[in-house]
Every structure is written in structure tokens, then in C-alpha cells.
Design a protein around this motif. Structure first.
Motif, short mmCIF file in Angstrom:
data_model
loop_
_atom_site.label_atom_id
_atom_site.label_comp_id
_atom_site.label_asym_id
_atom_site.label_seq_id
_atom_site.Cartn_x
_atom_site.Cartn_y
_atom_site.Cartn_z
N THR A 196 0.86 -1.18 0.00
CA THR A 196 0.00 0.00 0.00
C THR A 196 0.90 1.23 0.00
OG1 THR A 196 -1.73 -1.14 1.21
CG2 THR A 196 -1.76 1.26 1.31
N MET A 197 0.65 2.09 -0.97
CA MET A 197 1.45 3.31 -1.06
C MET A 197 0.78 4.41 -0.24
SD MET A 197 2.61 3.27 -5.01
CE MET A 197 0.94 3.39 -5.62
N ALA A 198 1.42 4.78 0.85
CA ALA A 198 0.83 5.77 1.75
C ALA A 198 1.83 6.89 2.05
CB ALA A 198 0.38 5.09 3.04
N GLY A 209 2.03 9.69 0.21
CA GLY A 209 1.59 10.97 -0.35
C GLY A 209 1.31 11.99 0.75
N GLN A 210 1.14 13.24 0.35
CA GLN A 210 0.93 14.31 1.33
C GLN A 210 -0.55 14.54 1.62
OE1 GLN A 210 3.32 17.18 -0.95
NE2 GLN A 210 4.39 17.59 0.96
N GLY A 211 -1.41 14.06 0.71
CA GLY A 211 -2.85 14.22 0.90
C GLY A 211 -3.25 15.68 1.08
N THR A 212 -2.63 16.56 0.30
CA THR A 212 -2.89 18.00 0.50
C THR A 212 -4.35 18.36 0.22
OG1 THR A 212 -1.93 18.28 -1.69
CG2 THR A 212 -0.58 18.98 0.15
N ARG A 213 -4.96 17.69 -0.78
CA ARG A 213 -6.34 18.06 -1.12
C ARG A 213 -7.32 17.70 -0.01
NH1 ARG A 213 -6.57 14.99 -6.65
NH2 ARG A 213 -4.88 13.86 -5.63
N LEU A 214 -7.08 16.59 0.67
CA LEU A 214 -7.97 16.17 1.75
C LEU A 214 -7.79 17.09 2.97
CD1 LEU A 214 -10.04 14.06 2.71
CD2 LEU A 214 -8.13 12.71 3.60
N LYS A 233 10.22 3.37 3.80
CA LYS A 233 10.06 4.79 3.45
C LYS A 233 10.44 5.06 2.00
CE LYS A 233 11.87 6.75 7.46
NZ LYS A 233 12.55 7.86 8.09
N GLN A 234 9.69 5.92 1.37
CA GLN A 234 10.03 6.29 0.00
C GLN A 234 11.06 7.42 -0.01
OE1 GLN A 234 5.92 8.36 -1.02
NE2 GLN A 234 7.47 8.81 -2.55
N GLY A 235 11.58 7.70 -1.18
CA GLY A 235 12.59 8.74 -1.32
C GLY A 235 12.00 10.14 -1.33
N GLY A 266 -2.92 2.25 -4.00
CA GLY A 266 -2.84 3.47 -3.20
C GLY A 266 -3.56 3.27 -1.87
N VAL A 267 -3.35 4.23 -0.98
CA VAL A 267 -3.98 4.11 0.34
C VAL A 267 -5.43 4.60 0.30
CG1 VAL A 267 -3.34 6.42 1.24
CG2 VAL A 267 -3.53 4.50 2.81
N ASP A 268 -5.78 5.36 -0.74
CA ASP A 268 -7.03 6.12 -0.64
C ASP A 268 -8.21 5.59 -1.44
OD1 ASP A 268 -5.88 6.73 -3.05
OD2 ASP A 268 -5.50 8.83 -2.57
N VAL A 323 -10.71 8.60 -1.97
CA VAL A 323 -10.82 9.72 -1.02
C VAL A 323 -9.71 10.70 -1.38
CG1 VAL A 323 -10.74 10.37 1.42
CG2 VAL A 323 -11.57 8.10 0.78
N LYS A 324 -10.06 11.72 -2.12
CA LYS A 324 -9.03 12.68 -2.59
C LYS A 324 -9.27 14.06 -2.02
CE LYS A 324 -6.91 10.02 -5.69
NZ LYS A 324 -5.55 9.54 -5.41
N ASN A 325 -10.54 14.56 -2.22
CA ASN A 325 -10.82 15.96 -1.88
C ASN A 325 -11.56 16.08 -0.56
OD1 ASN A 325 -9.83 16.78 -4.48
ND2 ASN A 325 -11.70 15.87 -5.33
P1 UTP Z 1 -2.12 11.20 -5.06
O1 UTP Z 1 -1.48 11.45 -6.35
O2 UTP Z 1 -3.60 11.28 -5.01
O3 UTP Z 1 -1.48 12.18 -3.99
O4 UTP Z 1 -1.63 9.80 -4.54
P2 UTP Z 1 -1.78 12.42 -2.46
O5 UTP Z 1 -0.48 12.82 -1.87
O6 UTP Z 1 -2.46 11.29 -1.78
O7 UTP Z 1 -2.78 13.64 -2.43
P3 UTP Z 1 -2.64 15.16 -2.90
O8 UTP Z 1 -2.41 15.13 -4.39
O9 UTP Z 1 -1.49 15.78 -2.14
O10 UTP Z 1 -3.95 15.74 -2.50
C1 UTP Z 1 -2.16 8.58 -4.96
C2 UTP Z 1 -1.59 7.50 -4.06
O11 UTP Z 1 -0.18 7.45 -4.17
C3 UTP Z 1 0.43 7.64 -2.91
C4 UTP Z 1 -0.61 8.34 -2.06
O12 UTP Z 1 -0.37 8.11 -0.68
C5 UTP Z 1 -1.89 7.71 -2.57
O13 UTP Z 1 -2.08 6.44 -2.02
N1 UTP Z 1 1.64 8.45 -3.06
C6 UTP Z 1 1.62 9.61 -3.76
C7 UTP Z 1 2.78 8.04 -2.42
O14 UTP Z 1 2.81 6.98 -1.76
N2 UTP Z 1 3.90 8.80 -2.55
C8 UTP Z 1 3.92 9.96 -3.25
O15 UTP Z 1 4.98 10.61 -3.31
C9 UTP Z 1 2.75 10.37 -3.89
#
Ligand code: UTP
Length: 420
Positions: free
Chosen positions: A103-105, A107-112, A185-187, A241-243, A393-395
């Protein structure tokens, strides 16, 4: 002048990043000063400059001349015999411990805009399950069904690793065996302002951000996960992805179909709802499997229809992919291109003042997982039903928000329970 400082000064001057030297001068602790210089010496400034200038991006990559639709298999249209054949192969692989899930988790999830890792978000169900618990349910279900412990790897980032791991510990891994859950951890890469200058974060250090989901392949190699998978005799790895709260990471039909076709990887697709839906679409690019991101598809291509009225490019990529171990190993040695994304980023200005911007002010550099497809000869696309497998779950609100995902999740589970 100390040797290290001399070298760092030379590099910063060569690449017009002197603001880093000003930030260095503001640091008072000797240890932090040395760490700062060490960091400067690890940065690939040439690479940052090239990504910022867009030298590695081909802006007109996808044209009518080099793109065509890709073949796919519609899961709903498989005959009973085909379905059972693929399912049998897949079940055998799962039961004999050949599948791992990632599971790729990171990301920053800025939109959420949730204060914490996205996976810790409470979806608002009566049970108050977090997204991580919902994902764990799928693995617990598979464990019961196939009587096997499926190794689960969770990719985090520097920013959220500790909080993510704490969350799992505090919740006793939601009842999944702790020994099966691994974190890596990712880079990350420095962030730059709109003029290409590397930013300083609120603590006076170089501002960095995770390097996109495409960074997973190099991280798998670097963090020893590839080796770990090999030692566990894993043949197939589902990466999602995690979302997506309807993700099905343990899918026997997907595995069976991919094995039968002797493909190196597979991707699930759903039908694109409209030309403007913000999803990438699978295609063939110069004869190779590929995905055109929604931000990169031309209006003409997005709207083009077949004689039967269907969109020509409609197999949406939902970040649900299966890779053979060999495919991951191959991709992990390759360089994927970086794309620029404009984000809001808190930083320290040249006077040492912390600035919290209202508007996007900085570029983050990301590689995309699906850019790896072009180095594979053959991937299988399995079209699945949106209402069964895709609830993103993005926004914060509106489309692809907790509200829409919650409804899709409840509808799916209500239907499933009524069919039992
Ligand atoms: P998104 O491209 O939707 O990005 O990631 P995000 O970070 O979750 O959300 P925003 O764009 O900042 O709002 C899709 C999937 O890829 C993972 C995210 O955790 C999500 O599961 N991801 C994204 C990573 O694991 N690493 C990253 O650098 C970017």
C-alpha cells in the motif's frame, strides 16, 4: 575555509543556489551546520535544475500518431469456464504464499487536508473505521478465506512514517498479525520555488517532499524489500494506493489471468465516466503499454469517440496494479521521468521569517508509477466495475471526497451482505 564548506559554496554558486549558503549562516548549532553541509553535498543539483526546466519532460509525448487504445479483458464478460480457470490458478498462487500486497501511503494528501496520514482518516462510518482499518479488513478476509498470512508492506514518507507506525501499534494492527506488516520509506527530493530556488523549511533545513508514487521501485530496492520478497518466494505483488476504500488487493482472477497470459504485470481499469473525469487512461504508446495522465491528455483525444459512441480512451487507471517480482526488479534499476506539481509549501524566507502561503508557491518533483509500464512488453488490463472497486478519497468535499467514498462503501457492503 573548511573543506566541506568550500565545496558546498562552489556547488551552490555554480547552480545559482546561494540562498542555501545564507540559510547555512543563520544556523547556530555546529552539529546542525555540519548536517546542512552534508545535505547540500548529497543533492544532485544538475538533476533538480533539469527537472525544474522540464528538460526530462516531453510535453507532446502523446499524439494521435503514437497512441492507440489498449486491449482489455472485461471481468463481467468472462465465461463461467474462463472465470473458474483463472480463479483456480490465482487461488493456488495465493494459498501457496506467492502474493504480497503493498500500500502506497507516502503521499501528502494535501487536497484532503487531514491533520495526519491519509490512512488514519475516519471515513465517518458507524464503526468509525479509519482508512487503514478498512484496508486491513481486506487482508483479514483473505487470511480467513485462503488460510494464509499475506505479507503486507506499507510505503510511508519521512513526513508520516512515525505517525503511521504509531497508529498501527496503538490499534494492535487491527487484528492482522503484526509480523506480516512491514513499513518502508520512500525517497524525497528538494522543493523549489517558482524561480527554481531550493526552499528552506520552517526549521531552517532544506525543504524536501516525497518523490511521487513512481519512487516506489527504487525504494523497494534500496530499503531491502525486494530482497525480502525474494526470500519469502513471493512471485506476485499487488501495489495500490492508500485512498481507495473499495480496493481488492487479493484478487484471484486478476492473478490467474495475468499468469495465463504470461504477462509481467496487470492493471485494473474502470470505464471513464466522462471526457473530463480526472483519471488517467490506459493506452498503447509507440506499441508499449502506457497511461496518459488526465493533465496530459489533449481535449481532442479525451473527447474522441468510437463509431458505437463510446470514448476511444476510456480504460481508466485506478492505481490497482499487479507486478511480477521480476518486473519490479527490472523497473527498480531504471530511471523514471519526473513531473512538476505546484503545491502550497511553508518555507523560511531570506530574512529567516516563516511564510505560510495561501496559494501554491513551490514545485514538488514526482515520478509516476505508471511511467514504468512502458518498459514492460506485456501487461494485462482487467476492466472491473466502478461500484465494486473504486471509491477514492481525494478531496475534502464534493467529488471523490469522504462523503462520496462513504456512500460507495456502504452501498457495496450492503449489497454484498444481502447477497450472502
Ligand atoms: P495522489 O497522487 O492522489 O497524492 O496519490 P496524495 O499525496 O495522496 O494527495 P494530494 O495530491 O497531495 O492531494 C495517490 C496515491 O499514491 C500515494 C498516495 O499516498 C496515494 O495512495 N503516493 C503519492 C505516495 O505513496 N507517494 C507519493 O509521493 C505520492
Amino acid at each position: 575555509m573548511d573543506e566541506k564548506l568550500k565545496k558546498a559554496t562552489e556547488i551552490c554558486e555554480r547552480y545559482h543556489q546561494e540562498q542555501l549558503l545564507d540559510a547555512y549562516k543563520r544556523i547556530t548549532s555546529e552539529k546542525e551546520k555540519q548536517d546542512f553541509l552534508d545535505k547540500i553535498l548529497t543533492i544532485n543539483f544538475k538533476q533538480i535544475e533539469e527537472i525544474y526546466e522540464g528538460k526530462n519532460e516531453n510535453k507532446v509525448k502523446f499524439t494521435n500518431e503514437n497512441v492507440e487504445p489498449i486491449d482489455f479483458v472485461d471481468k463481467c464478460k468472462l465465461s463461467k469456464d474462463e472465470y473458474e480457470k483463472y480463479e483456480k490458478i490465482g487461488v493456488e498462487k495465493i494459498k501457496s504464499g506467492k502474493l504480497a500486497v503493498i500500500t502506497m501511503a507516502g503521499g501528502q494528501g494535501t487536497r484532503l487536508g487531514h491533520n495526519g496520514p491519509k490512512g488514519t482518516y475516519d471515513l465517518g462510518l458507524a464503526s468509525h473505521k479509519s482508512i487503514f482499518e478498512i484496508l486491513t479488513d481486506t487482508l483479514k478476509e483473505a487470511r480467513e478465506k485462503y488460510n494464509v498470512d499475506i505479507p503486507w508492506y506499507i510505503m510511508t514518507s519521512d513526513d508520516n512514517d512515525e505517525e503511521t507506525q504509531d497508529f498501527f501499534h496503538k490499534n494492535s494492527f487491527f487484528g492482522y498479525p503484526q509480523k506480516c506488516v512491514n513499513f518502508f520509506k520512500q525517497g524525497k527530493l528538494p522543493m523549489v520555488d517558482k524561480n527554481g530556488k531550493i526552499l528552506i523549511d520552517e526549521n531552517g533545513r532544506i525543504k524536501e517532499a516525497s518523490d511521487g508514487h513512481g519512487g516506489i521501485f527504487q525504494s523497494l530496492r534500496k530499503d531491502g524489500v525486494l530482497f525480502d520478497l525474494k526470500s519469502k518466494n513471493i512471485e506476485w505483488v499487488f501495489i495500490g494506493g492508500v485512498d481507495n476504500v473499495l480496493v481488492k488487493p487479493v484478487d484471484s482472477v486478476l492473478i490467474g489471468l495475468t499468469c495465463s497470459r504470461k504477462a509481467e504485470a496487470a492493471g485494473k481499469s474502470i470505464i471513464k465516466a466522462s471526457p473530463t473525469e480526472k483519471v488517467g487512461v490506459f493506452c498503447k504508446h509507440n506499441g508499449k503499454p502506457s497511461v496518459i495522465e488526465y493533465s496530459e491528455i489533449s481535449k481532442g483525444m479525451a473527447e474522441e469517440r468510437l463509431p458505437n459512441g463510446e470514448l476511444k480512451y476510456k480504460e481508466s487507471h485506478i492505481l490497482c496494479n499487479l507486478f511480477s517480482w521480476q518486473a519490479i526488479e527490472k523497473i527498480s534499476t531504471q530511471k523514471l521521468p519526473y513531473h512538476k506539481a505546484l503545491k502550497k509549501a511553508t518555507f523560511t524566507d531570506k530574512n529567516g521569517k516563516v511564510i505560510i502561503p495561501d496559494e501554491p508557491n513551490a514545485y514538488k518533483f514526482e515520478s509516476f508509477l505508471f511511467d514504468a509500464f512502458e518498459s514492460l512488453d506485456n501487461i494485462v488490463i482487467l476492466r472491473v466495475k466502478r461500484e465494486e472497486e473504486f471509491a477514492p478519497v481525494k478531496n475534502k468535499e464534493g467529488q471523490d471526497s469522504p462523503e462520496t467514498a462513504r456512500k460507495l462503501y456502504i452501498d457495496f457492503h450492503t449489497k454484498q451482505n444481502s447477497e450472502k
